[in-house]
Design a protein around this motif. Structure first.
Motif, PDB file in Angstrom:
ATOM      1  N   UNK A  17     -17.692  13.384   5.621  1.00  0.00           N
ATOM      2  CA  UNK A  17     -16.779  12.881   4.608  1.00  0.00           C
ATOM      3  C   UNK A  17     -15.337  13.205   4.981  1.00  0.00           C
ATOM      4  N   UNK A  18     -15.138  14.305   5.682  1.00  0.00           N
ATOM      5  CA  UNK A  18     -13.792  14.656   6.111  1.00  0.00           C
ATOM      6  C   UNK A  18     -13.273  13.651   7.126  1.00  0.00           C
ATOM      7  N   UNK A  70     -12.011  12.468  -2.403  1.00  0.00           N
ATOM      8  CA  UNK A  70     -12.558  12.762  -1.077  1.00  0.00           C
ATOM      9  C   UNK A  70     -12.656  14.274  -0.862  1.00  0.00           C
ATOM     10  N   UNK A  71     -11.616  14.995  -1.239  1.00  0.00           N
ATOM     11  CA  UNK A  71     -11.655  16.452  -1.069  1.00  0.00           C
ATOM     12  C   UNK A  71     -12.584  17.114  -2.075  1.00  0.00           C
ATOM     13  N   UNK A  72     -12.803  16.491  -3.222  1.00  0.00           N
ATOM     14  CA  UNK A  72     -13.799  17.013  -4.158  1.00  0.00           C
ATOM     15  C   UNK A  72     -15.169  17.028  -3.502  1.00  0.00           C
ATOM     16  N   UNK A  73     -15.532  15.930  -2.844  1.00  0.00           N
ATOM     17  CA  UNK A  73     -16.815  15.869  -2.143  1.00  0.00           C
ATOM     18  C   UNK A  73     -16.872  16.899  -1.027  1.00  0.00           C
ATOM     19  N   UNK A  74     -15.791  17.015  -0.262  1.00  0.00           N
ATOM     20  CA  UNK A  74     -15.764  17.963   0.851  1.00  0.00           C
ATOM     21  C   UNK A  74     -15.923  19.393   0.350  1.00  0.00           C
ATOM     22  N   UNK A 120      -4.405  16.442 -10.787  1.00  0.00           N
ATOM     23  CA  UNK A 120      -3.045  16.932 -11.032  1.00  0.00           C
ATOM     24  C   UNK A 120      -2.638  18.004 -10.036  1.00  0.00           C
ATOM     25  N   UNK A 121      -3.536  18.923  -9.724  1.00  0.00           N
ATOM     26  CA  UNK A 121      -3.195  19.969  -8.756  1.00  0.00           C
ATOM     27  C   UNK A 121      -3.083  19.364  -7.359  1.00  0.00           C
ATOM     28  N   UNK A 122      -3.828  18.291  -7.103  1.00  0.00           N
ATOM     29  CA  UNK A 122      -3.685  17.580  -5.830  1.00  0.00           C
ATOM     30  C   UNK A 122      -2.298  16.950  -5.730  1.00  0.00           C
ATOM     31  N   UNK A 123      -1.846  16.300  -6.795  1.00  0.00           N
ATOM     32  CA  UNK A 123      -0.505  15.713  -6.809  1.00  0.00           C
ATOM     33  C   UNK A 123       0.560  16.786  -6.617  1.00  0.00           C
ATOM     34  N   UNK A 124       0.379  17.920  -7.302  1.00  0.00           N
ATOM     35  CA  UNK A 124       1.340  19.022  -7.188  1.00  0.00           C
ATOM     36  C   UNK A 124       1.424  19.520  -5.749  1.00  0.00           C
ATOM     37  N   UNK A 178      -8.732  24.357  -4.517  1.00  0.00           N
ATOM     38  CA  UNK A 178     -10.112  24.468  -4.052  1.00  0.00           C
ATOM     39  C   UNK A 178     -11.010  25.071  -5.129  1.00  0.00           C
ATOM     40  N   UNK A 179     -10.530  26.134  -5.766  1.00  0.00           N
ATOM     41  CA  UNK A 179     -11.313  26.765  -6.840  1.00  0.00           C
ATOM     42  C   UNK A 179     -11.477  25.810  -8.008  1.00  0.00           C
ATOM     43  N   UNK A 180     -10.405  25.113  -8.342  1.00  0.00           N
ATOM     44  CA  UNK A 180     -10.450  24.168  -9.457  1.00  0.00           C
ATOM     45  C   UNK A 180     -11.473  23.064  -9.207  1.00  0.00           C
ATOM     46  N   UNK A 181     -11.464  22.481  -8.026  1.00  0.00           N
ATOM     47  CA  UNK A 181     -12.373  21.367  -7.757  1.00  0.00           C
ATOM     48  C   UNK A 181     -13.815  21.804  -7.549  1.00  0.00           C
TER      49      UNK A 181
END
Length: 246
Positions: A17-18, A70-74, A120-124, A178-181
């Motif tokens: 997926x990466x 995508x990073x959620x899956x990873x 939101x944290x991804x956008x930040x 990372x912790x959030x997702x």
């Protein structure tokens, strides 16, 4: 720990997926940056640095909507524990592959979690990351160092440095993201209260101090140097092919 729990394959969980995801992310990112730069060049009289900054901000914002799922899956693939037969925690989930991971998230947590959990944290993270990224590469490309290195080596060196420029200031945000997702939710309201971003940040600091926000930075920078060196090298190859004499 990874070796003891998952063996050799554990180091490659989430790689598929990466690889596929990064191709899509880079396409959206560089396309948005290029279109934004062209529009700014035609319609504004701002300085080159301001244009690079604004284009990078726009690229980071738009790409976040692709990066987040995508990073959620990873992250879910990389964080999963032992195989199903060895699970002791009833809340643990085992994913066979990326598609299975996506299906389980949709079935058990809903489409909203797949598409927007951690957005939101991804956008930040992405907005400043790619502002630094494209400004750093742009300034380095116009420097005397780039002229000295030549057209073949300069993109590699400048790309590696741009990768560092984007990761060093925003890496603490990535730790929180990372912790959030990795938090799991259940449809139907049967969720235990999950820590919010402020609580996650406070817990990280309480457990490890400021240094905890940079845990794992060195291998991240090593990987970023290689990844972004070849990213910009390929970018220059494609741009020179599309627009000779650029």
């Amino acid at each position: 720990r990874i070796w003891s729990e998952s063996g050799f394959e554990g180091f490659f969980q989430g790689v598929s997926v990466t690889m596929l995801g990064q191709a899509l992310i880079k396409a959206v990112l560089f396309y948005t940056n290029e279109v934004s730069r062209i529009w700014l060049d035609k319609n504004t009289a701002m300085s080159a640095v301001v244009k690079m900054t604004l284009a990078g901000i726009m690229a980071g914002l738009i790409s976040s909507f692709v990066v987040s799922p995508i990073e959620l899956l990873k992250i879910r693939m990389q964080a999963q524990g032992k195989k199903s037969a060895e699970k002791k925690d009833d809340d643990a989930v085992e994913y066979n592959n990326e598609l299975d991971c996506a299906q389980q998230i949709v079935n058990e947590e809903g489409w909203r979690i797949l598409l927007t959990h951690g957005l939101w944290i991804t956008i930040i993270r992405e907005i400043p990351s790619f502002a630094f990224y494209f400004v750093a590469y742009g300034l380095l490309s116009g420097s005397s160092i780039a002229a000295y290195l030549g057209p073949h080596l300069a993109p590699l060196v400048n790309g590696a440095l741009a990768g560092w420029a984007m990761w060093i200031p925003t890496y603490p945000i990535d730790i929180v993201k990372t912790i959030r997702q990795n938090q799991q939710h259940r449809k139907g309201g049967a969720n235990r209260q999950q820590p919010n971003l402020r609580q996650i940040t406070a817990k990280i600091y309480r457990n490890g101090g400021a240094r905890a926000f940079f845990d794992g930075l060195e291998p991240k920078l090593a990987r970023a140097a290689v990844k972004h060196a070849f990213t910009f090298w390929m970018y220059e190859v494609v741009i020179n092919f599309i627009r000779p004499g650029k």
